[in-house]
Design a protein around this motif. Structure first.
Motif, PDB file in Angstrom:
ATOM      1  N   ASP A  95       0.914  -1.395  -0.168  1.00  0.00           N
ATOM      2  CA  ASP A  95      -0.123  -0.261  -0.052  1.00  0.00           C
ATOM      3  C   ASP A  95       0.643   1.294   0.022  1.00  0.00           C
ATOM      4  OD1 ASP A  95      -2.316  -1.548  -0.147  1.00  0.00           O
ATOM      5  OD2 ASP A  95      -2.684  -1.271   2.080  1.00  0.00           O
ATOM      6  N   GLY A  96       2.044   1.331   0.561  1.00  0.00           N
ATOM      7  CA  GLY A  96       2.853   2.295   0.884  1.00  0.00           C
ATOM      8  C   GLY A  96       3.422   2.826  -0.609  1.00  0.00           C
ATOM      9  N   GLN A  97       3.939   1.691  -1.285  1.00  0.00           N
ATOM     10  CA  GLN A  97       4.480   2.040  -2.703  1.00  0.00           C
ATOM     11  C   GLN A  97       3.526   2.421  -3.725  1.00  0.00           C
ATOM     12  OE1 GLN A  97       5.860  -2.294  -2.759  1.00  0.00           O
ATOM     13  NE2 GLN A  97       7.792  -1.701  -3.180  1.00  0.00           N
ATOM     14  N   ILE A  98       2.314   1.676  -3.701  1.00  0.00           N
ATOM     15  CA  ILE A  98       0.878   2.287  -4.343  1.00  0.00           C
ATOM     16  C   ILE A  98       0.659   3.766  -4.137  1.00  0.00           C
ATOM     17  CG2 ILE A  98      -1.384   1.934  -4.913  1.00  0.00           C
ATOM     18  CD1 ILE A  98      -0.815  -1.400  -4.387  1.00  0.00           C
ATOM     19  N   ALA A  99       0.494   4.032  -2.878  1.00  0.00           N
ATOM     20  CA  ALA A  99       0.417   5.568  -2.535  1.00  0.00           C
ATOM     21  C   ALA A  99       1.410   6.324  -3.113  1.00  0.00           C
ATOM     22  CB  ALA A  99       0.282   5.743  -0.888  1.00  0.00           C
ATOM     23  N   ASP A 100       2.680   5.728  -3.080  1.00  0.00           N
ATOM     24  CA  ASP A 100       3.618   6.820  -3.573  1.00  0.00           C
ATOM     25  C   ASP A 100       3.584   6.897  -4.965  1.00  0.00           C
ATOM     26  OD1 ASP A 100       6.264   8.033  -3.593  1.00  0.00           O
ATOM     27  OD2 ASP A 100       7.094   6.206  -4.435  1.00  0.00           O
ATOM     28  N   TRP A 101       3.244   5.729  -5.813  1.00  0.00           N
ATOM     29  CA  TRP A 101       3.122   5.880  -7.200  1.00  0.00           C
ATOM     30  C   TRP A 101       2.007   6.503  -7.642  1.00  0.00           C
ATOM     31  CZ3 TRP A 101       4.317   1.474 -11.095  1.00  0.00           C
ATOM     32  CH2 TRP A 101       5.519   0.982 -11.104  1.00  0.00           C
ATOM     33  N   LEU A 102       0.817   6.583  -6.907  1.00  0.00           N
ATOM     34  CA  LEU A 102      -0.485   7.339  -7.184  1.00  0.00           C
ATOM     35  C   LEU A 102      -0.421   8.735  -6.546  1.00  0.00           C
ATOM     36  CD1 LEU A 102      -3.012   4.681  -6.769  1.00  0.00           C
ATOM     37  CD2 LEU A 102      -2.224   5.476  -8.997  1.00  0.00           C
ATOM     38  N   GLY A 103       0.577   9.244  -6.012  1.00  0.00           N
ATOM     39  CA  GLY A 103       0.567  10.448  -5.033  1.00  0.00           C
ATOM     40  C   GLY A 103      -0.692  10.571  -4.145  1.00  0.00           C
ATOM     41  N   SER A 104      -0.600   9.457  -3.398  1.00  0.00           N
ATOM     42  CA  SER A 104      -1.945   9.533  -2.482  1.00  0.00           C
ATOM     43  C   SER A 104      -1.433   9.029  -1.207  1.00  0.00           C
ATOM     44  CB  SER A 104      -2.809   8.411  -3.247  1.00  0.00           C
ATOM     45  OG  SER A 104      -4.098   8.424  -2.308  1.00  0.00           O
ATOM     46  N   SER A 105      -2.458   8.659  -0.151  1.00  0.00           N
ATOM     47  CA  SER A 105      -2.008   8.108   0.993  1.00  0.00           C
ATOM     48  C   SER A 105      -2.330   6.671   1.182  1.00  0.00           C
ATOM     49  CB  SER A 105      -3.076   8.905   1.862  1.00  0.00           C
ATOM     50  OG  SER A 105      -4.484   8.677   2.096  1.00  0.00           O
ATOM     51  N   ARG A 106      -1.913   6.091   2.044  1.00  0.00           N
ATOM     52  CA  ARG A 106      -2.057   4.648   2.441  1.00  0.00           C
ATOM     53  C   ARG A 106      -3.419   4.165   2.630  1.00  0.00           C
ATOM     54  NH1 ARG A 106       2.938   2.019   5.510  1.00  0.00           N
ATOM     55  NH2 ARG A 106       4.378   2.597   4.086  1.00  0.00           N
TER      56      ARG A 106
END
Length: 146
Positions: free
Chosen positions: A105-116
Motif C-alpha cells: 500500500d505504501g508503494q502504491i500510494a507513492d506511485w499514485l501520489g496518494s495516502s495509504r
C-alpha cells in the motif's frame, strides 16, 4: 529497451486493451528518449518508466466508444476482464499495482501520489464493486521478475 515486453504486459493489464497499451507505451518511451539524460540517472529506471506508464494511463484523454477487454494470453480468470471494465481508472490501477505488480500500500500510494488509507479504501471499494474475494484476484499471475 530490453524490458519492453514486460512494460507492454503491464500496460495491457492496466488498460485491458492491447492497442491502447501500445499507444501508451509508445508515448511514454518517446518522452523517455527526449528526457534520457535526466531519466537515465534515476536509481530504479524500470520502476520510473512503469510509473510513467501508470501516469499516462491515469491521464489518458482519449474517449473509447466501445471498451472491449481482451484476455492476456489466457492468464486472467474468466469474467474478470469484464468486471474490471466497470471500475474507474484509479480503482483498476490500485488492483493492478497490488495484485499484478505485487506492490504494498505504501508503494502504491507513492506511485499514485496518494495516502495509504486512500489506497486501502480504493482497493476495498474496487473489490466490493467487483464482488470478488481477494483470493480470486490473487490468482492473477504476477509477472516473473528477472
Amino acid at each position: 529497451m530490453a524490458r519492453l515486453p514486460s512494460l507492454l504486459r503491464f500496460a495491457v493489464v492496466l488498460t485491458g486493451d492491447r492497442d491502447l497499451a501500445q499507444d501508451i507505451v509508445q508515448e511514454v518511451l518517446a518522452r523517455v528518449q527526449a528526457r534520457w539524460r535526466r531519466i537515465s540517472e534515476t536509481e530504479d529506471l524500470e520502476a520510473h518508466v512503469r510509473r510513467m506508464v501508470l501516469n499516462e494511463y491515469l491521464s489518458w484523454r482519449r474517449f473509447w466508444a466501445v471498451r472491449r477487454l481482451r484476455d492476456v494470453q489466457g492468464s486472467v480468470p474468466d469474467g474478470l476482464w469484464e468486471r474490471l471494465a466497470g471500475l474507474g481508472r484509479k480503482q483498476r490501477a490500485v488492483l493492478v499495482l497490488r495484485y499484478y505488480e505485487q506492490l504494498d500500500d505504501g508503494q502504491i500510494a507513492d506511485w499514485l501520489g496518494s495516502s495509504r488509507p486512500a489506497v486501502r479504501g480504493l482497493a476495498s471499494k474496487s473489490l466490493k464493486t467487483l464482488r470478488l474475494e481477494p483470493e480470486l484476484v490473487e490468482r492473477i499471475p504476477a509477472e516473473e521478475k528477472s
